[in-house]
Design a protein around this motif. Structure first.
Motif, short mmCIF file in Angstrom:
data_model
loop_
_atom_site.label_atom_id
_atom_site.label_comp_id
_atom_site.label_asym_id
_atom_site.label_seq_id
_atom_site.Cartn_x
_atom_site.Cartn_y
_atom_site.Cartn_z
N THR A 1 0.93 -1.19 -0.06
CA THR A 1 0.13 0.08 0.15
C THR A 1 0.68 1.35 0.07
N GLY A 2 0.35 2.29 -0.37
CA GLY A 2 1.05 3.55 -0.42
C GLY A 2 -0.08 4.66 -0.94
N PHE A 3 0.41 5.93 -0.92
CA PHE A 3 -0.29 7.03 -1.59
C PHE A 3 0.23 7.61 -2.56
N LEU A 4 -0.39 7.69 -3.76
CA LEU A 4 0.13 8.11 -4.96
C LEU A 4 -0.26 9.71 -5.09
N GLU A 5 0.97 10.34 -5.63
CA GLU A 5 0.91 11.64 -5.72
C GLU A 5 1.73 11.93 -7.04
N LYS A 6 1.80 12.86 -7.67
CA LYS A 6 2.67 13.08 -8.95
C LYS A 6 3.94 13.02 -8.83
N GLY A 7 4.73 11.86 -9.36
CA GLY A 7 6.14 11.31 -9.01
C GLY A 7 6.34 10.84 -7.90
N LYS A 8 5.31 10.12 -7.35
CA LYS A 8 5.71 9.82 -5.97
C LYS A 8 4.81 8.73 -5.36
N LEU A 9 5.28 7.94 -4.73
CA LEU A 9 4.39 6.72 -3.88
C LEU A 9 4.93 7.08 -2.42
N ALA A 10 4.05 7.54 -1.68
CA ALA A 10 4.44 7.88 -0.07
C ALA A 10 3.89 6.79 0.85
N ASP A 11 4.33 6.66 1.90
CA ASP A 11 3.82 5.82 3.14
C ASP A 11 3.66 4.55 2.46
N VAL A 12 4.83 3.88 1.86
CA VAL A 12 4.57 2.61 1.50
C VAL A 12 4.61 1.74 2.57
N GLU A 13 4.02 0.73 2.40
CA GLU A 13 3.86 -0.65 3.32
C GLU A 13 4.05 -1.71 2.61
N GLY A 14 4.80 -2.82 2.97
CA GLY A 14 4.88 -3.92 2.26
C GLY A 14 5.93 -3.96 1.23
N MET A 15 7.04 -3.19 1.32
CA MET A 15 8.07 -3.34 0.17
C MET A 15 9.30 -3.07 1.19
N LYS A 16 10.28 -3.76 0.69
CA LYS A 16 11.84 -3.62 1.09
C LYS A 16 12.97 -3.71 0.13
N THR A 17 14.18 -3.19 0.51
CA THR A 17 15.17 -3.06 -0.65
C THR A 17 16.38 -3.43 0.17
N LYS A 18 17.15 -4.02 -0.31
CA LYS A 18 18.52 -4.36 0.34
C LYS A 18 19.51 -3.48 0.08
N VAL A 19 19.92 -2.83 1.30
CA VAL A 19 21.15 -2.02 1.40
C VAL A 19 22.14 -2.56 2.57
N MET A 20 22.95 -3.51 2.13
CA MET A 20 23.52 -4.31 3.17
C MET A 20 22.62 -5.14 3.97
N ILE A 21 21.38 -4.79 4.35
CA ILE A 21 20.73 -5.60 5.08
C ILE A 21 19.24 -5.47 4.42
N TRP A 22 18.28 -5.96 4.54
CA TRP A 22 17.06 -5.62 4.12
C TRP A 22 16.34 -4.51 4.98
N VAL A 23 15.82 -3.31 4.16
CA VAL A 23 15.32 -2.32 4.91
C VAL A 23 14.06 -1.98 4.37
N LYS A 24 13.04 -1.55 5.12
CA LYS A 24 11.51 -1.32 4.65
C LYS A 24 11.91 0.06 3.76
N VAL A 25 11.13 -0.01 2.72
CA VAL A 25 10.93 1.16 1.90
C VAL A 25 9.74 2.02 2.36
#
Length: 170
Positions: free
Chosen positions: A109-133
Protein backbone atom coordinates in the motif's frame (compact mmCIF):
# COMPACT_ATOMS: atom_id res chain seq x y z
CA UNK A 1 16.13 -46.53 26.28
CA UNK A 2 12.97 -47.26 24.27
CA UNK A 3 11.01 -44.72 26.33
CA UNK A 4 13.60 -42.03 25.64
CA UNK A 5 13.58 -42.77 21.90
CA UNK A 6 9.75 -42.74 21.89
CA UNK A 7 9.70 -39.32 23.61
CA UNK A 8 12.36 -37.89 21.29
CA UNK A 9 10.52 -39.31 18.26
CA UNK A 10 7.18 -37.94 19.46
CA UNK A 11 8.71 -34.52 20.12
CA UNK A 12 10.38 -34.42 16.69
CA UNK A 13 7.21 -35.59 14.94
CA UNK A 14 5.14 -32.98 16.82
CA UNK A 15 7.53 -30.17 15.83
CA UNK A 16 7.51 -31.32 12.19
CA UNK A 17 3.68 -31.47 12.16
CA UNK A 18 3.40 -27.95 13.66
CA UNK A 19 5.79 -26.59 11.03
CA UNK A 20 3.73 -28.18 8.24
CA UNK A 21 0.46 -26.83 9.69
CA UNK A 22 1.97 -23.33 9.92
CA UNK A 23 3.03 -23.61 6.28
CA UNK A 24 -0.50 -24.65 5.24
CA UNK A 25 -1.92 -21.69 7.20
CA UNK A 26 0.44 -19.28 5.39
CA UNK A 27 -0.57 -20.76 2.02
CA UNK A 28 -4.27 -20.34 2.86
CA UNK A 29 -3.71 -16.69 3.89
CA UNK A 30 -1.84 -15.97 0.66
CA UNK A 31 -4.58 -17.64 -1.43
CA UNK A 32 -7.24 -15.71 0.48
CA UNK A 33 -5.51 -12.39 -0.25
CA UNK A 34 -5.16 -13.25 -3.94
CA UNK A 35 -8.81 -14.31 -4.21
CA UNK A 36 -9.94 -11.17 -2.37
CA UNK A 37 -8.00 -8.93 -4.76
CA UNK A 38 -9.30 -10.81 -7.80
CA UNK A 39 -12.87 -10.70 -6.51
CA UNK A 40 -12.77 -6.91 -6.04
CA UNK A 41 -11.39 -6.53 -9.56
CA UNK A 42 -14.17 -8.76 -10.96
CA UNK A 43 -16.91 -6.87 -9.07
CA UNK A 44 -15.59 -3.54 -10.40
CA UNK A 45 -15.50 -4.96 -13.93
CA UNK A 46 -19.10 -6.20 -13.62
CA UNK A 47 -20.19 -2.77 -12.34
CA UNK A 48 -18.67 -1.27 -15.47
CA UNK A 49 -15.65 0.27 -13.78
CA UNK A 50 -12.93 -0.96 -16.07
CA UNK A 51 -9.60 -0.40 -14.43
CA UNK A 52 -6.58 0.60 -16.43
CA UNK A 53 -3.57 -1.72 -16.13
CA UNK A 54 -1.26 -0.96 -13.18
CA UNK A 55 1.69 0.08 -15.39
CA UNK A 56 -0.58 2.65 -17.08
CA UNK A 57 -1.64 4.09 -13.70
CA UNK A 58 2.00 4.33 -12.57
CA UNK A 59 2.98 6.05 -15.84
CA UNK A 60 0.11 8.51 -15.41
CA UNK A 61 1.62 9.54 -12.07
CA UNK A 62 5.16 9.84 -13.46
CA UNK A 63 6.49 6.63 -11.88
CA UNK A 64 8.41 3.87 -13.69
CA UNK A 65 6.18 0.99 -14.81
CA UNK A 66 8.46 -1.72 -13.43
CA UNK A 67 8.50 -0.89 -9.72
CA UNK A 68 6.09 -3.78 -9.07
CA UNK A 69 6.47 -7.38 -10.29
CA UNK A 70 4.82 -8.33 -13.60
CA UNK A 71 2.14 -10.48 -11.89
CA UNK A 72 0.94 -7.58 -9.71
CA UNK A 73 -2.09 -6.95 -11.90
CA UNK A 74 -4.86 -6.56 -9.33
CA UNK A 75 -5.00 -3.28 -7.48
CA UNK A 76 -7.36 -0.78 -5.88
CA UNK A 77 -6.96 2.95 -6.24
CA UNK A 78 -9.13 5.40 -4.31
CA UNK A 79 -9.12 8.69 -6.20
CA UNK A 80 -10.37 10.67 -3.18
CA UNK A 81 -7.73 9.48 -0.69
CA UNK A 82 -5.14 8.61 -3.39
CA UNK A 83 -4.52 5.30 -1.61
CA UNK A 84 -3.10 2.57 -3.84
CA UNK A 85 -3.29 -1.08 -2.76
CA UNK A 86 -1.47 -3.56 -4.99
CA UNK A 87 -2.15 -7.29 -4.67
CA UNK A 88 0.72 -9.66 -5.45
CA UNK A 89 0.03 -13.43 -5.63
CA UNK A 90 3.06 -14.46 -3.51
CA UNK A 91 5.79 -12.94 -1.40
CA UNK A 92 8.56 -12.31 -3.93
CA UNK A 93 11.76 -10.53 -4.91
CA UNK A 94 12.46 -8.69 -8.14
CA UNK A 95 16.00 -8.14 -9.40
CA UNK A 96 16.71 -5.17 -11.66
CA UNK A 97 19.41 -4.59 -14.28
CA UNK A 98 21.31 -2.23 -11.94
CA UNK A 99 21.72 -5.19 -9.50
CA UNK A 100 19.21 -3.74 -7.04
CA UNK A 101 16.54 -5.98 -5.51
CA UNK A 102 13.07 -5.19 -4.16
CA UNK A 103 11.10 -7.55 -1.93
CA UNK A 104 7.28 -7.50 -1.80
CA UNK A 105 4.59 -8.88 0.51
CA UNK A 106 1.26 -10.00 -0.97
CA UNK A 107 -0.28 -6.58 -0.31
CA UNK A 108 1.61 -3.32 -0.88
CA UNK A 109 0.00 0.00 0.00
CA UNK A 110 0.93 3.63 -0.44
CA UNK A 111 -0.42 7.03 -1.41
CA UNK A 112 0.04 8.18 -5.02
CA UNK A 113 1.07 11.71 -5.87
CA UNK A 114 2.59 13.07 -9.06
CA UNK A 115 6.03 11.45 -9.24
CA UNK A 116 5.76 9.82 -5.82
CA UNK A 117 4.43 6.84 -3.87
CA UNK A 118 4.42 7.82 -0.19
CA UNK A 119 3.81 5.96 3.10
CA UNK A 120 4.69 2.64 1.47
CA UNK A 121 3.92 -0.57 3.38
CA UNK A 122 4.89 -4.04 2.20
CA UNK A 123 8.12 -3.35 0.30
CA UNK A 124 11.82 -3.71 1.21
CA UNK A 125 15.13 -3.12 -0.54
CA UNK A 126 18.57 -4.46 0.21
CA UNK A 127 21.10 -1.91 1.41
CA UNK A 128 23.62 -4.23 3.15
CA UNK A 129 20.56 -5.59 5.02
CA UNK A 130 16.86 -5.64 4.11
CA UNK A 131 15.31 -2.25 4.89
CA UNK A 132 11.67 -1.18 4.67
CA UNK A 133 10.95 1.18 1.78
CA UNK A 134 8.81 4.08 3.02
CA UNK A 135 8.70 6.26 -0.08
CA UNK A 136 9.49 6.16 -3.81
CA UNK A 137 9.88 9.28 -5.91
CA UNK A 138 11.00 9.73 -9.50
CA UNK A 139 12.23 12.42 -11.84
CA UNK A 140 13.20 12.20 -15.51
CA UNK A 141 16.43 10.22 -14.98
CA UNK A 142 16.44 8.88 -11.40
CA UNK A 143 14.24 6.96 -9.01
CA UNK A 144 14.70 7.67 -5.31
CA UNK A 145 13.92 5.09 -2.62
CA UNK A 146 13.61 6.22 0.98
CA UNK A 147 14.55 3.29 3.19
CA UNK A 148 16.03 4.77 6.32
CA UNK A 149 18.07 6.97 3.99
CA UNK A 150 17.46 8.15 0.44
CA UNK A 151 18.97 5.91 -2.24
CA UNK A 152 18.95 7.13 -5.86
CA UNK A 153 19.08 4.72 -8.78
CA UNK A 154 18.82 4.98 -12.55
CA UNK A 155 15.21 5.19 -13.66
CA UNK A 156 15.95 3.08 -16.76
CA UNK A 157 16.38 -0.05 -14.61
CA UNK A 158 12.74 0.24 -13.47
CA UNK A 159 11.10 0.97 -16.83
CA UNK A 160 10.76 -2.73 -17.71
CA UNK A 161 8.29 -5.16 -16.09
CA UNK A 162 10.11 -8.06 -14.45
CA UNK A 163 8.99 -11.36 -12.99
CA UNK A 164 9.06 -11.83 -9.23
CA UNK A 165 10.86 -14.81 -7.75
CA UNK A 166 8.82 -16.45 -4.98
CA UNK A 167 10.47 -16.45 -1.53
CA UNK A 168 9.46 -17.88 1.85
CA UNK A 169 9.57 -14.83 4.11
CA UNK A 170 9.21 -11.10 3.73
Amino acid sequence: MDQILNKVGSYWLGKKANKQLDSVGDDINSLSTSIEGGTKWLVNKIKGKIQKPLPELLKEFGLPVGIFPRDATNYEYNEQTRKLTVFIPTICEVGYKDSSVLRFTTTVTGFLEKGKLADVEGMKTKVMIWVKVTSISADSSKIHFTAGMKKSRSRDAYEVLRDGVEIDKF
